[in-house]
Design a protein around this motif. Sequence first.
Motif, PDB file in Angstrom:
ATOM      1  N   LEU A  19     -19.626 -53.415  32.018  1.00 47.20           N
ATOM      2  CA  LEU A  19     -19.091 -52.594  33.099  1.00 47.20           C
ATOM      3  C   LEU A  19     -20.111 -51.526  33.505  1.00 47.20           C
ATOM      4  O   LEU A  19     -20.323 -51.289  34.703  1.00 47.20           O
ATOM      5  CB  LEU A  19     -17.770 -51.953  32.654  1.00 47.20           C
ATOM      6  N   VAL A  20     -20.771 -50.884  32.559  1.00 45.47           N
ATOM      7  CA  VAL A  20     -21.796 -49.878  32.862  1.00 45.47           C
ATOM      8  C   VAL A  20     -22.948 -50.546  33.608  1.00 45.47           C
ATOM      9  O   VAL A  20     -23.481 -49.993  34.589  1.00 45.47           O
ATOM     10  CB  VAL A  20     -22.276 -49.188  31.569  1.00 45.47           C
ATOM     11  N   MET A  21     -23.366 -51.735  33.178  1.00 42.72           N
ATOM     12  CA  MET A  21     -24.447 -52.453  33.859  1.00 42.72           C
ATOM     13  C   MET A  21     -24.033 -52.812  35.286  1.00 42.72           C
ATOM     14  O   MET A  21     -24.818 -52.716  36.222  1.00 42.72           O
ATOM     15  CB  MET A  21     -24.835 -53.706  33.067  1.00 42.72           C
ATOM     16  N   THR A  22     -22.783 -53.225  35.458  1.00 42.01           N
ATOM     17  CA  THR A  22     -22.280 -53.566  36.789  1.00 42.01           C
ATOM     18  C   THR A  22     -22.261 -52.332  37.678  1.00 42.01           C
ATOM     19  O   THR A  22     -22.658 -52.385  38.850  1.00 42.01           O
ATOM     20  CB  THR A  22     -20.863 -54.184  36.695  1.00 42.01           C
ATOM     21  N   ILE A  23     -21.804 -51.206  37.124  1.00 40.90           N
ATOM     22  CA  ILE A  23     -21.769 -49.969  37.913  1.00 40.90           C
ATOM     23  C   ILE A  23     -23.203 -49.566  38.279  1.00 40.90           C
ATOM     24  O   ILE A  23     -23.478 -49.180  39.432  1.00 40.90           O
ATOM     25  CB  ILE A  23     -21.032 -48.853  37.146  1.00 40.90           C
ATOM     26  N   GLY A  24     -24.125 -49.670  37.347  1.00 42.61           N
ATOM     27  CA  GLY A  24     -25.539 -49.352  37.627  1.00 42.61           C
ATOM     28  C   GLY A  24     -26.098 -50.257  38.716  1.00 42.61           C
ATOM     29  O   GLY A  24     -26.791 -49.812  39.630  1.00 42.61           O
ATOM     30  N   TYR A  25     -25.780 -51.537  38.609  1.00 43.17           N
ATOM     31  CA  TYR A  25     -26.242 -52.481  39.630  1.00 43.17           C
ATOM     32  C   TYR A  25     -25.625 -52.152  40.982  1.00 43.17           C
ATOM     33  O   TYR A  25     -26.303 -52.222  42.013  1.00 43.17           O
ATOM     34  CB  TYR A  25     -25.927 -53.921  39.205  1.00 43.17           C
ATOM     35  N   CYS A  26     -24.351 -51.776  40.997  1.00 49.13           N
ATOM     36  CA  CYS A  26     -23.683 -51.404  42.255  1.00 49.13           C
ATOM     37  C   CYS A  26     -24.336 -50.164  42.868  1.00 49.13           C
ATOM     38  O   CYS A  26     -24.484 -50.071  44.092  1.00 49.13           O
ATOM     39  CB  CYS A  26     -22.200 -51.157  42.014  1.00 49.13           C
TER      40      CYS A  26
END
Length: 152
Positions: A19-26
């Motif tokens: 989820l943190v990686m997804t938020i960073g990617y977003c």
Amino acid sequence: MMFGLPIGLVVEGSVAILLVMTIGYCVVLNERLKRLHADRDQLRQMVNDLVSATNLANQAIKELKATAVEADLQLGARLEEAERFGIELANHVTAGTILMERIAKITSVARHSQTIEPVAPVVPAEPAPPVNKLHSALEQLATRARTRGVAA
């Protein structure tokens, strides 16, 4: 149990990391989209500027064409006028040459008659014929000069 941790905690930790990686990617993707929109607005402005510059260039080209046509007409008129003046000048030169030849003949005849004939007494009432011709030629020259002065 893995490494002494409950499996639920490992799964939740993995989900949290994803989820943190997804938020960073977003966030990264959002920044890229903002730049893309800014670039799109700049591109739109550049296109508008280019269209405006093209319209100005087209107007300038039309004005240049009109100026070129006007200059061509004026140049043609001036060339025709120069040709007329050239022809007129040639005519005047020819007339002057003929007049000079007449004057030369008159002076030649006058000199020849003075050397051959004895000097006769001058009769004031009637000048000698060569002098009459000289006066006539000079009067014609003066008349032509006056008519040219009026025409000019």
